[in-house]
Design a protein around this motif. Structure first.
Motif, mmCIF file in Angstrom:
data_model
loop_
_atom_site.group_PDB
_atom_site.id
_atom_site.type_symbol
_atom_site.label_atom_id
_atom_site.label_comp_id
_atom_site.label_asym_id
_atom_site.label_seq_id
_atom_site.Cartn_x
_atom_site.Cartn_y
_atom_site.Cartn_z
ATOM 1 N N LYS A 173 53.273 44.871 43.423
ATOM 2 C CA LYS A 173 52.905 43.471 43.649
ATOM 3 C C LYS A 173 51.493 43.239 43.129
ATOM 4 O O LYS A 173 50.611 44.083 43.315
ATOM 5 C CB LYS A 173 52.974 43.143 45.139
ATOM 6 C CG LYS A 173 54.370 43.239 45.732
ATOM 7 C CD LYS A 173 54.367 42.939 47.227
ATOM 8 C CE LYS A 173 55.774 43.065 47.808
ATOM 9 N NZ LYS A 173 55.798 42.799 49.262
ATOM 10 N N TYR A 174 51.295 42.094 42.502
ATOM 11 C CA TYR A 174 49.976 41.798 41.937
ATOM 12 C C TYR A 174 49.769 40.288 41.879
ATOM 13 O O TYR A 174 50.709 39.508 42.068
ATOM 14 C CB TYR A 174 49.828 42.411 40.541
ATOM 15 C CG TYR A 174 50.771 41.848 39.498
ATOM 16 C CD1 TYR A 174 50.330 40.890 38.576
ATOM 17 C CD2 TYR A 174 52.099 42.249 39.425
ATOM 18 C CE1 TYR A 174 51.181 40.370 37.614
ATOM 19 C CE2 TYR A 174 52.966 41.729 38.466
ATOM 20 C CZ TYR A 174 52.494 40.797 37.566
ATOM 21 O OH TYR A 174 53.339 40.275 36.632
ATOM 22 N N ALA A 175 48.544 39.897 41.616
ATOM 23 C CA ALA A 175 48.197 38.472 41.527
ATOM 24 C C ALA A 175 47.761 38.148 40.116
ATOM 25 O O ALA A 175 47.156 38.977 39.429
ATOM 26 C CB ALA A 175 47.068 38.149 42.507
ATOM 27 N N LYS A 176 48.097 36.936 39.667
ATOM 28 C CA LYS A 176 47.606 36.497 38.362
ATOM 29 C C LYS A 176 47.317 35.000 38.412
ATOM 30 O O LYS A 176 47.889 34.251 39.203
ATOM 31 C CB LYS A 176 48.594 36.830 37.259
ATOM 32 C CG LYS A 176 49.853 35.994 37.238
ATOM 33 C CD LYS A 176 50.648 36.314 35.987
ATOM 34 C CE LYS A 176 51.907 35.460 35.883
ATOM 35 N NZ LYS A 176 52.647 35.733 34.641
ATOM 36 N N LYS A 177 46.411 34.593 37.556
ATOM 37 C CA LYS A 177 46.007 33.191 37.498
ATOM 38 C C LYS A 177 47.034 32.385 36.703
ATOM 39 O O LYS A 177 47.500 32.812 35.645
ATOM 40 C CB LYS A 177 44.640 33.060 36.830
ATOM 41 C CG LYS A 177 43.500 33.593 37.684
ATOM 42 C CD LYS A 177 42.717 32.454 38.273
ATOM 43 C CE LYS A 177 41.494 32.996 39.034
ATOM 44 N NZ LYS A 177 40.655 31.916 39.528
ATOM 45 N N GLU A 180 45.139 26.549 37.643
ATOM 46 C CA GLU A 180 44.071 26.630 38.647
ATOM 47 C C GLU A 180 44.475 27.470 39.855
ATOM 48 O O GLU A 180 43.676 27.692 40.757
ATOM 49 C CB GLU A 180 43.675 25.214 39.119
ATOM 50 C CG GLU A 180 43.108 24.330 38.023
ATOM 51 C CD GLU A 180 41.848 24.925 37.416
ATOM 52 O OE1 GLU A 180 40.975 25.379 38.183
ATOM 53 O OE2 GLU A 180 41.733 24.942 36.174
ATOM 54 N N ASP A 181 45.729 27.908 39.895
ATOM 55 C CA ASP A 181 46.241 28.622 41.066
ATOM 56 C C ASP A 181 46.349 30.123 40.806
ATOM 57 O O ASP A 181 46.398 30.569 39.670
ATOM 58 C CB ASP A 181 47.620 28.078 41.452
ATOM 59 C CG ASP A 181 47.582 26.606 41.817
ATOM 60 O OD1 ASP A 181 46.580 26.200 42.440
ATOM 61 O OD2 ASP A 181 48.527 25.881 41.459
ATOM 62 N N THR A 182 46.397 30.890 41.894
ATOM 63 C CA THR A 182 46.674 32.322 41.835
ATOM 64 C C THR A 182 48.066 32.544 42.398
ATOM 65 O O THR A 182 48.349 32.148 43.534
ATOM 66 C CB THR A 182 45.648 33.128 42.640
ATOM 67 O OG1 THR A 182 44.342 32.911 42.090
ATOM 68 C CG2 THR A 182 45.970 34.616 42.579
ATOM 69 N N GLY A 293 44.976 45.275 41.255
ATOM 70 C CA GLY A 293 46.024 44.333 41.612
ATOM 71 C C GLY A 293 45.874 42.994 40.927
ATOM 72 O O GLY A 293 46.439 41.997 41.373
ATOM 73 N N LYS A 294 45.140 42.973 39.821
ATOM 74 C CA LYS A 294 44.901 41.718 39.106
ATOM 75 C C LYS A 294 45.328 41.833 37.645
ATOM 76 O O LYS A 294 44.963 42.790 36.971
ATOM 77 C CB LYS A 294 43.415 41.341 39.178
ATOM 78 C CG LYS A 294 42.954 40.981 40.589
ATOM 79 C CD LYS A 294 41.539 40.436 40.579
ATOM 80 C CE LYS A 294 41.128 39.979 41.973
ATOM 81 N NZ LYS A 294 39.773 39.397 41.988
ATOM 82 N N GLY A 295 46.099 40.843 37.202
ATOM 83 C CA GLY A 295 46.512 40.820 35.803
ATOM 84 C C GLY A 295 47.896 41.411 35.596
ATOM 85 O O GLY A 295 48.351 42.258 36.359
ATOM 86 N N ASP A 296 48.571 40.938 34.544
ATOM 87 C CA ASP A 296 49.921 41.427 34.229
ATOM 88 C C ASP A 296 49.869 42.872 33.745
ATOM 89 O O ASP A 296 49.251 43.165 32.722
ATOM 90 C CB ASP A 296 50.549 40.566 33.129
ATOM 91 C CG ASP A 296 50.984 39.214 33.645
ATOM 92 O OD1 ASP A 296 51.702 39.180 34.651
ATOM 93 O OD2 ASP A 296 50.594 38.202 33.036
#
Length: 320
Positions: A173-177, A180-182, A293-296
């Motif tokens: 699981k990870y977060a990406k922009k 304007e949203d994450t 945990g950031k970015g594809d």
């Protein structure tokens, strides 16, 4: 990897990169423990990159003594033979890496990747293997998957002017922009054995020729009891014969694995330093993404060949 905040010294030292990926990502990096097995040229570049980025600790494994081949691509080995003193490649690289960033704990241990048990492996967050046999790659990857926590697993291989990276982040699981949203995302990865066992006839169209060529050479080295990279031009007839057999069994046109490519990889299995820098840079970037945990992240193979100058990502998964 949750825990303490960055110290004032860490905040000052890593100020520029904190501005790029944020304090939380840097904190995660500073708590990450990474195990690297096999210190060849591309891995030396990778280690330099993540030590400069400020990981928590780096443990090196490579029992080999220095050879002319090792010196040709691994810039972490000092050229002065008087400092060797019977030290292993891992120990010499450890000494050099400590100078890059004194805030990172770098150590070298002796052992074989296949002998490391799950109790030892679970102390790490990321495991990178190189110079390992097909059986060792499968074994270490499967042990990682049995651990009570998720451990990111990577293999890296450079031969001639080509390079391959394999990634297994399991269920990640990870977060990406997004504007304007994450947004929260999730990917499911196959193991190394699962990925290379996907029937070739169901692969996406135009899969990199390097994927197939390296699988043939892996199989040849395993069948002949060779260490990775122990091939020469005299092995070419045997490799071409094996290619024909595998293509027939996999219902793949032999043109997908050019003889000229196999000849390059078999005849000159040593690393080309500029390619080491590229592959080591990509691998460092991917590990930083996985830890933070950031970015594809990359899924699940990456290939580079100087002949066309392209970097190619291949998703080799069983989609059934």
């Amino acid at each position: 990897m949750d825990g303490e905040e960055l110290t004032e010294q860490e905040t000052q030292l890593y100020d520029r990169q904190i501005r790029v990926w944020g304090a939380d990502a840097q904190r995660r990096l500073s708590k990450a423990h990474i195990l690297v097995c096999g210190m060849k040229g591309a891995v030396a570049e990778f280690c330099k990159n993540i030590v400069l980025a400020g990981i928590g600790s780096l443990t090196l494994v490579d029992n080999r003594l220095v050879t002319e081949e090792a010196l040709s691509a691994n810039f972490l080995i000092p050229p002065d033979e008087s400092v060797f003193g019977g030290k292993t490649v891992a120990e010499l690289c450890c000494d050099s890496l400590k100078d890059f960033n004194p805030m990172v704990r770098v150590s070298a241990i002796k052992g074989e990747p296949s002998s490391f048990d799950e109790e030892f492996l679970k102390t790490f967050d990321v495991i990178v293997v190189s110079c390992c046999s097909l059986a060792e790659k499968k074994s270490v990857n499967e042990k990682c998957r049995k651990l009570p926590k998720r451990v990111s697993f990577y293999t890296v291989d450079c031969r001639d002017s080509c390079g391959e990276i394999f990634v297994d982040l399991q269920d990640y699981k990870y977060a990406k922009k997004k504007l304007e949203d994450t947004v929260e995302c999730q990917l499911s990865y196959p193991s190394f054995e699962e990925a290379i066992s996907v029937p070739w006839k169901v692969h996406p169209r135009k899969v990199s020729k390097l994927f197939y060529a390296l699988r043939v050479i892996e199989r040849f080295e395993e069948a002949e009891g060779r260490n990775p990279g122990e091939t020469s031009v005299s092995d070419l007839p045997g490799v071409l014969k094996l290619k024909k057999e595998i293509c027939e069994s996999q219902s793949l046109n032999e043109a997908h694995i050019p003889n000229a490519l196999l000849e390059r990889l078999v005849t000159n299995p040593t690393e080309f330093p500029p390619v080491c820098a590229i592959i080591g840079g990509i691998l460092g970037q991917e590990v930083i993404k996985a830890v933070s945990g950031k970015g594809d992240p990359l899924k699940n193979f990456f290939y580079f060949d100087t002949v066309d100058g392209k970097g190619i990502i291949e998703d080799i998964s069983n989609r059934s």
